[in-house]
Design an enzyme around this catalytic site. Structure first.
Site, PDB file in Angstrom:
ATOM      1  N   CYS A   1       0.832  -1.232   0.000  1.00  0.00           N
ATOM      2  CA  CYS A   1       0.000   0.000   0.000  1.00  0.00           C
ATOM      3  C   CYS A   1       0.854   1.264   0.000  1.00  0.00           C
ATOM      4  CB  CYS A   1      -0.841   0.113   1.257  1.00  0.00           C
ATOM      5  SG  CYS A   1      -1.536  -1.388   1.857  1.00  0.00           S
TER       6      CYS A   1
HETATM    7  N1  GLN Z   1      -0.638  -6.722   4.014  1.00  0.00           N
HETATM    8  C1  GLN Z   1      -1.543  -5.694   3.641  1.00  0.00           C
HETATM    9  C2  GLN Z   1      -2.862  -6.206   3.154  1.00  0.00           C
HETATM   10  O1  GLN Z   1      -2.954  -7.297   2.671  1.00  0.00           O
HETATM   11  C3  GLN Z   1      -0.957  -4.927   2.536  1.00  0.00           C
HETATM   12  C4  GLN Z   1      -0.841  -3.529   2.883  1.00  0.00           C
HETATM   13  C5  GLN Z   1      -0.007  -2.978   1.796  1.00  0.00           C
HETATM   14  O2  GLN Z   1       1.108  -2.520   2.037  1.00  0.00           O
HETATM   15  N2  GLN Z   1      -0.438  -3.257   0.619  1.00  0.00           N
HETATM   16  O3  GLN Z   1      -3.793  -5.490   3.210  1.00  0.00           O
END
Ligand code: GLN
Length: 251
Positions: free
Chosen positions: A2
């Site tokens: 994200c």
């Molecule tokens: N691990 C988070 C999720 O699956 C990912 C957050 C991110 O950095 N994309 O929502």
């Protein structure tokens, strides 16, 4: 992974921070400039913001890409706030939880987001989850790694740790249980911001007139943007930013 952002400063339309800048979080959902993992952030988005005289923030979250939501751009044109936290999501693992898995997560006056991934999810952190009271697990915001990290942070807050310690404690625990995890965390209560740089990019912009922005990446080319070194804890208010090195993981 994200991209996320928190802002503390003069009250402005949310879109001034989230949509208008040339490389805003909105644009970062399809064209991030510094994202190290993943390409687009189309698996949901959210913004939480504080209104005057109410310490509990409101949230607007959706399961799809932010560019597909005409209401978002319209709302952020007129809703104003001096404190917000927003994120665009690229799911680590496809999950069925949609909007519930989109940051910001919330508890009381707090808003939280995780940029990163827990390696070996979910088995690597099962022992950590087992240390949480069962009620915390039943309360899990969604079935994704970020929701478990949030549960660990919430446990720290409920146990009385100040926000920066609750974040750094969760990072230490998850990094020990799942080495190589990327744990850029972002937490605000509307008056201060705590964040960790742990495996992904983090920047801040401190401007006495315009407030403080902490973000995965700069939303414009203003020379005031400063990169946070990896393995650092950041604490910020409207007027100050403090960086503290985090302990390196044990080899
Ligand atoms: N691990 C988070 C999720 O699956 C990912 C957050 C991110 O950095 N994309 O929502």
């Amino acid at each position: 992974m994200c991209r996320h952002l928190a802002y503390l400063g003069p009250a402005v339309p949310l879109g001034e921070i989230l949509v208008r800048p040339e490389h805003s979080l909105y644009r970062q959902s399809w064209a991030p400039r510094r994202q190290r993992h993943g390409t687009v952030n189309a698996d949901g988005f959210g913004v939480g913001w504080y209104a005057p005289e109410d310490p509990v923030p409101a949230r607007y979250r959706r399961a799809g890409p932010v560019w597909g939501d005409g209401s978002f751009a319209d709302l952020t044109r007129v809703v104003r706030s001096g404190a917000l936290l927003a994120a665009v999501r690229s799911a680590t693992v496809a999950d069925p939880d949609g909007e519930a898995a989109a940051a910001p997560f919330a508890m009381g006056t707090y808003l939280f987001s995780h940029n990163g991934a827990v390696l070996g999810w979910p088995r690597s952190v099962a022992p950590l989850a087992g240390r949480l009271p069962p009620a915390d697990l039943l309360d899990l915001a969604a079935r994704c790694d970020s929701a478990l990290v949030w549960a660990l942070v919430q446990r720290g807050l409920r146990d009385g740790y100040p926000a920066p310690e609750a974040l750094s404690g969760a990072v230490a625990d998850v990094a020990a249980a799942a080495p190589g995890s990327r744990l850029n965390l972002l937490l605000t209560d509307g008056a201060s911001i705590s964040a960790t740089a742990w495996g992904d990019t983090l920047w801040y912009r401190l401007d006495p007139a315009a407030g403080t922005v902490v973000a995965s990446e700069p939303y414009d080319d203003d020379p005031l943007w400063t990169e946070v070194p990896d393995h650092t804890l950041l604490t910020a208010t409207r007027t100050d930013v403090l960086l503290t090195p985090l302990k390196e993981p044990a080899p």
